[in-house]
Design a protein around this motif. Structure first.
Motif, short mmCIF file in Angstrom:
data_model
loop_
_atom_site.label_atom_id
_atom_site.label_comp_id
_atom_site.label_asym_id
_atom_site.label_seq_id
_atom_site.Cartn_x
_atom_site.Cartn_y
_atom_site.Cartn_z
N VAL A 259 0.84 -1.19 0.00
CA VAL A 259 0.00 0.00 0.00
C VAL A 259 0.88 1.24 0.00
O VAL A 259 1.94 1.27 0.64
CB VAL A 259 -0.97 0.01 1.20
N THR A 260 0.47 2.25 -0.78
CA THR A 260 1.23 3.50 -0.86
C THR A 260 0.27 4.68 -0.87
O THR A 260 -0.74 4.65 -1.58
CB THR A 260 2.05 3.53 -2.18
N PHE A 261 0.59 5.68 -0.04
CA PHE A 261 -0.19 6.92 -0.07
C PHE A 261 0.71 7.96 -0.73
O PHE A 261 1.48 8.64 -0.05
CB PHE A 261 -0.56 7.35 1.36
N GLY A 262 0.63 8.05 -2.03
CA GLY A 262 1.63 8.83 -2.76
C GLY A 262 1.32 10.30 -2.93
O GLY A 262 2.20 11.10 -3.22
N LYS A 263 0.07 10.66 -2.74
CA LYS A 263 -0.33 12.03 -3.05
C LYS A 263 -1.29 12.51 -1.97
O LYS A 263 -2.17 11.76 -1.55
CB LYS A 263 -1.06 12.02 -4.40
N CYS A 264 -1.10 13.74 -1.53
CA CYS A 264 -1.95 14.24 -0.46
C CYS A 264 -2.11 15.76 -0.59
O CYS A 264 -1.14 16.46 -0.87
CB CYS A 264 -1.31 13.89 0.88
N SER A 265 -3.31 16.25 -0.42
CA SER A 265 -3.48 17.70 -0.42
C SER A 265 -4.33 18.11 0.78
O SER A 265 -5.29 17.44 1.14
CB SER A 265 -4.13 18.17 -1.72
N VAL A 266 -3.91 19.20 1.41
CA VAL A 266 -4.56 19.70 2.62
C VAL A 266 -5.21 21.04 2.29
O VAL A 266 -4.59 21.89 1.65
CB VAL A 266 -3.52 19.89 3.75
N SER A 267 -6.44 21.20 2.76
CA SER A 267 -7.12 22.47 2.50
C SER A 267 -7.62 23.05 3.83
O SER A 267 -8.15 22.30 4.65
CB SER A 267 -8.30 22.23 1.55
N PRO A 268 -7.45 24.32 4.10
CA PRO A 268 -6.89 25.32 3.17
C PRO A 268 -5.36 25.36 3.13
O PRO A 268 -4.82 26.20 2.42
CB PRO A 268 -7.45 26.63 3.71
N ASN A 269 -4.66 24.49 3.86
CA ASN A 269 -3.19 24.46 3.81
C ASN A 269 -2.58 25.77 4.31
O ASN A 269 -1.73 26.36 3.67
CB ASN A 269 -2.73 24.15 2.37
N VAL A 270 -3.06 26.19 5.45
CA VAL A 270 -2.61 27.45 6.06
C VAL A 270 -2.14 27.14 7.48
O VAL A 270 -2.76 26.33 8.18
CB VAL A 270 -3.76 28.48 6.09
N VAL A 271 -1.07 27.80 7.91
CA VAL A 271 -0.41 27.44 9.16
C VAL A 271 -1.33 27.55 10.38
O VAL A 271 -1.27 26.72 11.29
CB VAL A 271 0.90 28.27 9.35
N ASN A 272 -2.23 28.52 10.41
CA ASN A 272 -3.04 28.70 11.63
C ASN A 272 -4.52 28.36 11.41
O ASN A 272 -5.39 28.93 12.05
CB ASN A 272 -2.87 30.12 12.17
N VAL A 273 -4.77 27.45 10.48
CA VAL A 273 -6.15 27.01 10.28
C VAL A 273 -6.24 25.50 10.44
O VAL A 273 -5.44 24.76 9.87
CB VAL A 273 -6.66 27.42 8.87
N VAL A 274 -7.22 25.06 11.24
CA VAL A 274 -7.47 23.61 11.36
C VAL A 274 -7.90 23.11 9.98
O VAL A 274 -8.83 23.68 9.39
CB VAL A 274 -8.60 23.35 12.39
N PRO A 275 -7.24 22.08 9.44
CA PRO A 275 -7.57 21.63 8.08
C PRO A 275 -9.03 21.18 7.95
O PRO A 275 -9.50 20.33 8.71
CB PRO A 275 -6.62 20.45 7.86
N GLY A 276 -9.71 21.75 6.98
CA GLY A 276 -11.12 21.43 6.78
C GLY A 276 -11.31 20.25 5.84
O GLY A 276 -12.29 19.51 5.93
N GLN A 277 -10.37 20.07 4.94
CA GLN A 277 -10.51 18.96 4.00
C GLN A 277 -9.14 18.42 3.58
O GLN A 277 -8.22 19.19 3.34
CB GLN A 277 -11.28 19.43 2.76
N VAL A 278 -9.06 17.10 3.50
CA VAL A 278 -7.82 16.46 3.06
C VAL A 278 -8.15 15.37 2.05
O VAL A 278 -9.09 14.59 2.24
CB VAL A 278 -7.05 15.85 4.26
#
Ligand SMILES: [Zn+2]
Length: 413
Positions: A259-278
């Motif tokens: 198994v490989t998790f090769g790609k990941c994106s975090v939104s909004p990808n901001v230092v002081n925001v709890v990630p809303g979507q990944v």
């Protein structure tokens, strides 16, 4: 009677000069000037052997030697000459040059045979310049449509068909191979299994199935300061928990599953925001279709559980499913026998990577032979294989081809 290892070695390093990189790797991308020069050298050797050369409508090159019965289906063997950028000199090239050596040995020993034989060199196997791997073999086996292939563009917007014409290798559809008695591909392993085991030959029973899923966790984007830990719906934390759980589960299976998790994106990808979507990808592999499907189900179950425990929403989307390919059991057995007779150490295995053999399997009985990659390195300039292994692999190919073409009036000893 045996292959001429010196000649093979010499040709190999002659080909390695074409597109040679600083660190002695190779950049010979499909349908570039380097590819054209490589093809010309290959064809020069084929002409010396007085083979009947054909180029099909995807630039695949075939070189045929008739047997006593031209109406029989041919025994086809070969690989590809294209590489990834700054790739290695063994990947693909070895299978093509070993094929030339095998045929030259057959010719110079005047070996008579019933079935025709054909050397093949496939176009754009790597999917590096035109991002469709195994393009040439996929196109002639009905997997890829001609219209789709011709309009594919490289990074500079150059269409496949134009690049093919540019290097002068647009041939005819009637030159394709449509049925084979056997297809055999010698290739480097590109992984560490054989090298670590100290085995010389990998008998490839098939190619692993691959499932790609796109997973999304949706939580709640919030301020990193005022939001209490207990009230957060952190999508990134859910994703990490899911990946960790899946990874630990697969590691414990101790079978062929990977198994490989090769790609990941975090939104909004901001230092002081709890990630809303990944969103992340899951690449799951196993040689057995039923088991692969079970693995996919288990992954989905883990994701659902994590989502409910962390109060996030999950979404799972299948991006692609490539069924496992099983090669010919008869040919696997033939290879085992030849290895036993010659004292070649071997290991039966599945390929984790795709190869032209995967599609050629549709045209007739197919098998692959692997030789070890030093430290398992491939698709890089450091790619290396030992010549003692290559000679045994090529000799094995020679003996198998002789059997398959119904060679007579020969003696291997
Ligand atoms: Zn390859």
């Amino acid at each position: 009677m045996e292959i001429n290892s010196k000649r093979l070695h010499q040709r190999f390093y002659q080909m390695a000069e074409i597109g040679k990189t600083e660190k002695k790797g190779v950049s010979r991308l499909a349908l570039t000037k380097e590819d054209r020069v490589g093809r010309e050298l290959f064809i020069k050797w084929l002409k010396k052997l007085k083979l009947n050369i054909r180029v099909d409508d995807f630039g695949n090159i075939f070189a045929r030697k008739e047997g006593s019965n031209p109406s029989l289906p041919p025994v086809v063997f070969g690989s590809h000459l294209d590489s990834v950028p700054n790739g290695g000199k063994f990947d693909g090239t070895l299978g093509v040059l070993a094929a030339v050596e095998v045929v030259e040995t057959i010719c110079e020993n005047n070996i008579q045979h019933d079935f025709p034989l054909e050397i093949v060199m496939f176009t754009n196997e790597e999917g590096a310049r035109y991002t469709q791997p195994m393009l040439g073999s996929g196109a002639i086996t009905g997997v890829l449509q001609k219209e789709y292939v011709y309009q594919l563009k490289d990074d500079n917007g150059i269409a496949f068909i134009d690049a093919l014409k540019e290097i002068g290798y647009l041939g005819n559809q009637e030159n394709r191979v449509s049925k084979v008695k056997a297809f055999i591909e010698l290739h480097i392993e590109q992984g560490p299994v054989l090298f670590d085991k100290g085995a010389t030959i990998g008998i490839v029973k098939g190619i692993q199935g691959i499932s790609w899923q796109k997973v999304t966790f949706a939580g709640q984007a919030d301020h990193a300061g005022p939001t209490p830990m207990a009230q957060r719906k952190d999508a990134f934390v859910s994703a990490i928990k899911a990946m960790d759980k899946i990874h630990r589960w697969v590691s414990k299976l101790k079978d062929e599953t990977s198994v490989t998790f090769g790609k990941c994106s975090v939104s909004p990808n901001v230092v002081n925001v709890v990630p809303g979507q990944v969103t992340f990808t899951v690449d799951l592999r196993h040689p057995n279709k039923k088991i692969l499907n079970q693995r996919v189900d288990k992954v989905k179950e883990i994701i659902l559980t994590i989502a409910s425990h962390t109060e996030t929403e999950e979404q799972i989307e299948e991006i692609s499913f490539m069924e496992p390919v099983l090669f010919s059991e008869r040919l696997v057995k033939e290879i085992e026998n030849i290895c036993d007779e010659n004292g070649y150490s071997y290991h039966a295995m599945f390929s984790g990577a795709g190869h032209d053999a995967m599609y050629m399997n549709r045209l007739g009985e197919t098998v692959m032979i692997f030789v070890p990659s030093v430290d398992g390195k491939s698709h890089c300039e450091e790619e290396e294989s030992l010549w003692k292994d290559i000679y045994q692999g090529t000799d094995l190919l020679f003996q198998l081809v002789c059997k398959e073409i119904g060679a007579y009036s020969y003696d291997f000893k």
